[in-house]
Design a protein around this motif. Structure first.
Motif, PDB file in Angstrom:
ATOM      1  N   PHE A 110       0.809  -1.235   0.000  1.00 54.40           N
ATOM      2  CA  PHE A 110       0.000   0.000   0.000  1.00 54.40           C
ATOM      3  C   PHE A 110       0.830   1.267   0.000  1.00 54.40           C
ATOM      4  N   SER A 111       2.151   1.134  -0.135  1.00 55.59           N
ATOM      5  CA  SER A 111       2.990   2.318   0.076  1.00 55.59           C
ATOM      6  C   SER A 111       2.784   3.385  -0.995  1.00 55.59           C
ATOM      7  N   ALA A 112       2.286   2.969  -2.179  1.00 59.81           N
ATOM      8  CA  ALA A 112       2.131   3.967  -3.234  1.00 59.81           C
ATOM      9  C   ALA A 112       0.745   4.634  -3.208  1.00 59.81           C
ATOM     10  N   LEU A 113      -0.039   4.331  -2.184  1.00 59.43           N
ATOM     11  CA  LEU A 113      -1.428   4.811  -2.193  1.00 59.43           C
ATOM     12  C   LEU A 113      -1.641   5.983  -1.247  1.00 59.43           C
ATOM     13  N   ASP A 114      -2.699   6.731  -1.493  1.00 56.48           N
ATOM     14  CA  ASP A 114      -3.053   7.817  -0.576  1.00 56.48           C
ATOM     15  C   ASP A 114      -3.621   7.225   0.715  1.00 56.48           C
ATOM     16  N   ALA A 115      -3.609   8.015   1.770  1.00 51.99           N
ATOM     17  CA  ALA A 115      -3.962   7.522   3.098  1.00 51.99           C
ATOM     18  C   ALA A 115      -5.357   6.908   3.154  1.00 51.99           C
ATOM     19  N   LEU A 116      -6.291   7.516   2.442  1.00 53.94           N
ATOM     20  CA  LEU A 116      -7.678   7.063   2.511  1.00 53.94           C
ATOM     21  C   LEU A 116      -7.831   5.680   1.872  1.00 53.94           C
ATOM     22  N   THR A 117      -7.297   5.547   0.645  1.00 59.62           N
ATOM     23  CA  THR A 117      -7.358   4.267  -0.055  1.00 59.62           C
ATOM     24  C   THR A 117      -6.605   3.209   0.728  1.00 59.62           C
ATOM     25  N   ARG A 118      -5.451   3.602   1.294  1.00 59.36           N
ATOM     26  CA  ARG A 118      -4.644   2.666   2.054  1.00 59.36           C
ATOM     27  C   ARG A 118      -5.458   2.111   3.216  1.00 59.36           C
ATOM     28  N   GLY A 119      -6.151   3.010   3.907  1.00 63.91           N
ATOM     29  CA  GLY A 119      -6.969   2.599   5.039  1.00 63.91           C
ATOM     30  C   GLY A 119      -8.022   1.572   4.656  1.00 63.91           C
ATOM     31  N   THR A 120      -8.741   1.848   3.554  1.00 58.94           N
ATOM     32  CA  THR A 120      -9.784   0.909   3.125  1.00 58.94           C
ATOM     33  C   THR A 120      -9.186  -0.447   2.765  1.00 58.94           C
ATOM     34  N   LEU A 121      -8.061  -0.416   2.063  1.00 62.37           N
ATOM     35  CA  LEU A 121      -7.466  -1.688   1.658  1.00 62.37           C
ATOM     36  C   LEU A 121      -6.924  -2.450   2.864  1.00 62.37           C
ATOM     37  N   GLN A 122      -6.395  -1.722   3.841  1.00 62.95           N
ATOM     38  CA  GLN A 122      -5.930  -2.395   5.063  1.00 62.95           C
ATOM     39  C   GLN A 122      -7.098  -3.119   5.733  1.00 62.95           C
ATOM     40  N   ASP A 123      -8.244  -2.435   5.803  1.00 63.18           N
ATOM     41  CA  ASP A 123      -9.434  -3.072   6.374  1.00 63.18           C
ATOM     42  C   ASP A 123      -9.777  -4.345   5.625  1.00 63.18           C
ATOM     43  N   GLU A 124      -9.734  -4.239   4.284  1.00 61.91           N
ATOM     44  CA  GLU A 124     -10.100  -5.407   3.476  1.00 61.91           C
ATOM     45  C   GLU A 124      -9.148  -6.565   3.709  1.00 61.91           C
ATOM     46  N   VAL A 125      -7.837  -6.232   3.712  1.00 60.72           N
ATOM     47  CA  VAL A 125      -6.852  -7.290   3.911  1.00 60.72           C
ATOM     48  C   VAL A 125      -7.039  -7.939   5.283  1.00 60.72           C
ATOM     49  N   ARG A 126      -7.272  -7.133   6.295  1.00 62.06           N
ATOM     50  CA  ARG A 126      -7.443  -7.682   7.648  1.00 62.06           C
ATOM     51  C   ARG A 126      -8.674  -8.593   7.704  1.00 62.06           C
ATOM     52  N   ARG A 127      -9.763  -8.115   7.089  1.00 61.20           N
ATOM     53  CA  ARG A 127     -10.997  -8.902   7.092  1.00 61.20           C
ATOM     54  C   ARG A 127     -10.769 -10.255   6.404  1.00 61.20           C
ATOM     55  N   VAL A 128     -10.138 -10.197   5.224  1.00 59.95           N
ATOM     56  CA  VAL A 128      -9.949 -11.431   4.457  1.00 59.95           C
ATOM     57  C   VAL A 128      -9.021 -12.401   5.174  1.00 59.95           C
ATOM     58  N   THR A 129      -7.912 -11.867   5.753  1.00 64.70           N
ATOM     59  CA  THR A 129      -6.985 -12.800   6.392  1.00 64.70           C
ATOM     60  C   THR A 129      -7.609 -13.429   7.637  1.00 64.70           C
ATOM     61  N   LEU A 130      -8.409 -12.652   8.366  1.00 63.21           N
ATOM     62  CA  LEU A 130      -9.076 -13.231   9.535  1.00 63.21           C
ATOM     63  C   LEU A 130     -10.087 -14.285   9.096  1.00 63.21           C
ATOM     64  N   GLU A 131     -10.770 -13.972   7.992  1.00 60.74           N
ATOM     65  CA  GLU A 131     -11.801 -14.856   7.454  1.00 60.74           C
ATOM     66  C   GLU A 131     -11.214 -16.194   6.993  1.00 60.74           C
ATOM     67  N   THR A 132     -10.117 -16.110   6.225  1.00 56.26           N
ATOM     68  CA  THR A 132      -9.571 -17.311   5.601  1.00 56.26           C
ATOM     69  C   THR A 132      -8.551 -18.018   6.466  1.00 56.26           C
ATOM     70  N   GLY A 133      -8.019 -17.314   7.485  1.00 57.81           N
ATOM     71  CA  GLY A 133      -6.988 -17.933   8.309  1.00 57.81           C
ATOM     72  C   GLY A 133      -5.669 -18.114   7.588  1.00 57.81           C
ATOM     73  N   GLN A 134      -5.442 -17.268   6.559  1.00 64.48           N
ATOM     74  CA  GLN A 134      -4.181 -17.370   5.838  1.00 64.48           C
ATOM     75  C   GLN A 134      -3.023 -16.870   6.689  1.00 64.48           C
ATOM     76  N   THR A 135      -1.873 -17.463   6.471  1.00 63.64           N
ATOM     77  CA  THR A 135      -0.660 -16.970   7.097  1.00 63.64           C
ATOM     78  C   THR A 135      -0.137 -15.846   6.198  1.00 63.64           C
ATOM     79  N   THR A 136       0.170 -14.708   6.794  1.00 63.63           N
ATOM     80  CA  THR A 136       0.547 -13.565   5.971  1.00 63.63           C
ATOM     81  C   THR A 136       1.865 -12.979   6.427  1.00 63.63           C
ATOM     82  N   PHE A 137       2.697 -12.658   5.462  1.00 62.51           N
ATOM     83  CA  PHE A 137       3.987 -12.051   5.753  1.00 62.51           C
ATOM     84  C   PHE A 137       4.049 -10.778   4.927  1.00 62.51           C
TER      85      PHE A 137
END
Ligand SMILES: Nc1ncnc2c1ncn2[C@@H]1O[C@H](COP(=O)(O)OP(=O)(O)OP(=O)(O)O)[C@@H](O)[C@H]1O
Ligand SMILES: [Mg+2]
Lengths: 296, 279
Positions: free
Chosen positions: A168-195
């Motif tokens: 997300f480093s190339a994104l504006d703060a607002l978009t970054r925030g939304t995508l962070q939410d999405e990534v967190r939701r998906v990883t919690l949902e799927t139980g994927q290991t993330t690095f």
């Protein structure tokens, strides 16, 4: 300790030195492990070798020494079980959004017919909120939308491990925030290991269960593993209201500002196989940090 | 604004064209005084000299002749008198065939060179030596070994169009963005599928640029080659009309060579645009 799902065992990376003979050691004797389902973030200054570690984990690069063991097996090369979200999104510009994702899906399930591949791809397009943009090419998308396609492409092959290089480093703060939410939701949902690699301290605090602190290169070492003391059901908006927030933040920033330079000299008996684990908590530092999240 | 710029450019183009035709007309209308000419030269120049008319045809002569040609492009009155359409078709046919063979050879070979550093190094000396050879220098060797003038011309077209395509393909393949290759690698895409689904589309604009350079060179060379081998084709037509001292026909042929060359280039430019995607 929990079982090691990912185990990096004593890896080193050296490049031939530009000035004649010898070699430059980027890092050596690096040990790091993660249990299944955990979210790990690696933080360190530019050039310390974070991308190199991630590429070795992905199988895109080979270590000069050591091995990486995933799910009980030493890795050799890339795998569909380990998806990578590239910093520069790396979409294929001649394919549409649907085409890019379908390419990944049909690479994983080679026997699927076209309709099945498209239906599967569509669910992931919907998941990242790109419904309606299926037939656009990457050049017609905004930066945030491109990165969403990259995320959908990685998710669509249902990998066991997600590897993200400053997604997300190339994104504006607002978009970054939304995508962070999405990534967190998906990883919690799927139980994927993330690095994940990041330069953003707040991002690491919001997403990670464990934060790996790397000292400056060359000869970088993994100095400390910081356990995230914030509750698992944290939300991005009121993260800073948590009592442990500043303790954690100050600890990381303190490391980046001063200790990342002096660590190697100050800690002669650092054992790379048993990196200290710390859990910053409330009484440590209630003061306001003087630095914001940028660490470059 | 764009529209008006285009409009103004068109007006200027037409003005330049009309000025050129006007100057040409005036320059060729001027009569030579018959008296000052030596009798031998006058005899040699025939009608041109005796009627006091310039040997250089004016735009009206060329226009009239062109109209005549356009009305009957495909007549065939024996080996030395064929319609311009037929002559052009021969040339385009030779260029097409030689070029097609070059595509079939250059693109797979370029892929090999681009993907394999070993083959790149191994084949480099041959390419470096063969590339600068004028295609026409191959002609005697081609005529001697192939023993057929038309096939020799096709061979010359092949040899002149193969290099730009080969080098551009190799360069385009070698320069594919590493991250696109990495995408294919993380998806465990095999070498063969990767070549077609990632490397080919990524390198296509560069490959087509090479193909565009090649078609231009091939069209330049075919005229010279046909002048040498004779028989048919627009190059032979130019040579034959020069021997007939029909400057009018030579000018018409020059004009047509230019137009066909432009069309070939435009077709390749269109293809290049079709495979080019901005990031
Ligand atoms: N092909 C190479 N040859 C020589 N040195 C290299 C090569 N690739 C990377 N390096 C060196 O390895 C070191 C680590 O690079 P890496 O890309 O892993 O850094 P990073 O931690 O990801 O930095 P950033 O935060 O800027 O992305 C750098 O100092 C770089 O100069
Ligand atoms: Mg990096």
């Amino acid at each position: 300790m929990t079982t090691k799902f990912i185990s990096i065992e004593g890896i080193a990376k050296r490049y031939p030195a530009s000035s004649g003979n010898g070699a430059t050691t980027i890092f050596e004797d690096l040990w790091l492990s993660m249990p299944s389902g955990e979210f790990g973030c690696i933080i360190g200054h530019s050039g310390c070798g974070k991308t190199t570690v991630l590429n070795i984990l992905a199988g895109l690069d080979e270590p000069s020494e050591g091995t990486v063991i995933v799910d009980g097996q030493a890795i050799s090369g890339t795998s569909l079980d380990r998806a990578v979200i590239f910093q520069s999104h790396a979409l294929l510009p001649w394919l549409t959004v649907m085409g890019n994702i379908a390419y990944a899906v049909s690479s994983k399930w080679r026997k699927w017919d076209k309709a099945k591949v498209r239906a599967h791809a569509q669910t992931y397009i919907d998941k990242v909120g790109l419904t309606g943009s299926e037939h656009k090419r990457p050049s017609e998308l905004s930066g945030g939308m491109k990165q969403r396609v990259g995320i959908a492409r990685a998710l669509s092959i249902t990998p066991k491990i997600m590897l993200m290089d400053e997604p997300f480093s190339a994104l504006d703060a607002l978009t970054r925030g939304t995508l962070q939410d999405e990534v967190r939701r998906v990883t919690l949902e799927t139980g994927q290991t993330t690095f994940m690699i990041t330069h953003d301290v707040d991002e690491a605090m919001y997403l990670a269960d464990k934060i790996f602190l790397m000292t400056n290169g060359p000869g970088a070492v993994l100095a400390e593993i910081v356990e995230n003391p914030l509750p698992r059901d944290r939300s991005r908006i009121d993260l800073h209201k948590h009592p442990h927030y500043y303790a954690l933040r100050n600890h990381i920033i303190d490391f980046l500002v001063t200790r990342s330079k002096t660590f190697t000299a100050a800690t002669p008996h650092h054992d790379p196989r048993h990196v200290p684990v710390v859990r910053p908590a409330f009484p440590e530092a209630p003061t306001m940090p003087s630095l914001h999240s940028a660490t470059r | 604004m764009i529209q008006s710029l285009r409009f103004r450019a068109a007006v200027v183009s037409i003005a330049i064209f009309l000025a050129f035709i006007g100057v040409w007309h005036l320059a060729t209308r001027q009569t030579l005084s018959v008296g000052t000419m030596s009798p031998e030269y006058a005899k040699l120049m025939g009608l041109t000299a005796t009627s006091g008319k310039s040997a250089m045809p004016g735009p009206l002569d060329v226009g009239a002749k062109l109209w005549e040609h356009l009305k009957r492009p495909f007549y065939d009155n024996g080996p030395n008198d064929k319609g311009l359409g037929i002559q052009l078709a021969y040339s385009i046919g030779r260029v097409g065939l030689g070029y097609l063979i070059a595509v079939i050879v250059a693109i797979p070979l370029g892929f090999l060179i681009g993907m394999s550093p070993l083959m790149n190094k191994a084949l480099d000396p041959f390419i470096q030596v063969l590339k600068p050879i004028s295609p026409l220098a191959w002609m005697p060797l081609a005529l001697y070994t192939i023993k057929d003038s038309s096939l020799s011309a096709i061979f010359v077209i092949f040899i002149c169009s193969v290099w730009p395509m080969l080098l551009n393909t190799a360069f385009g393949v070698a320069a594919v963005r590493k991250e696109w290759i990495n995408v294919a690698r993380t998806l465990e895409v095999g070498t063969f599928r990767r070549a077609f689904t990632v490397i080919l589309p990524a390198a296509a604009p560069t490959i087509l640029t090479g193909m565009r350079i090649s078609i231009g060179i091939a069209w330049l060379v075919i005229v010279a080659a046909e002048m040498l081998v004779g028989g048919t084709g627009i190059g032979y037509f130019v040579w034959n009309e020069w021997n007939n001292l029909s400057i009018t026909n030579v000018i018409i042929a020059i004009l047509l060579i230019g137009i066909v060359g432009m069309l070939l280039d435009q077709i390749l430019a269109r293809f290049t645009r079709m495979v080019t995607f901005p990031e």
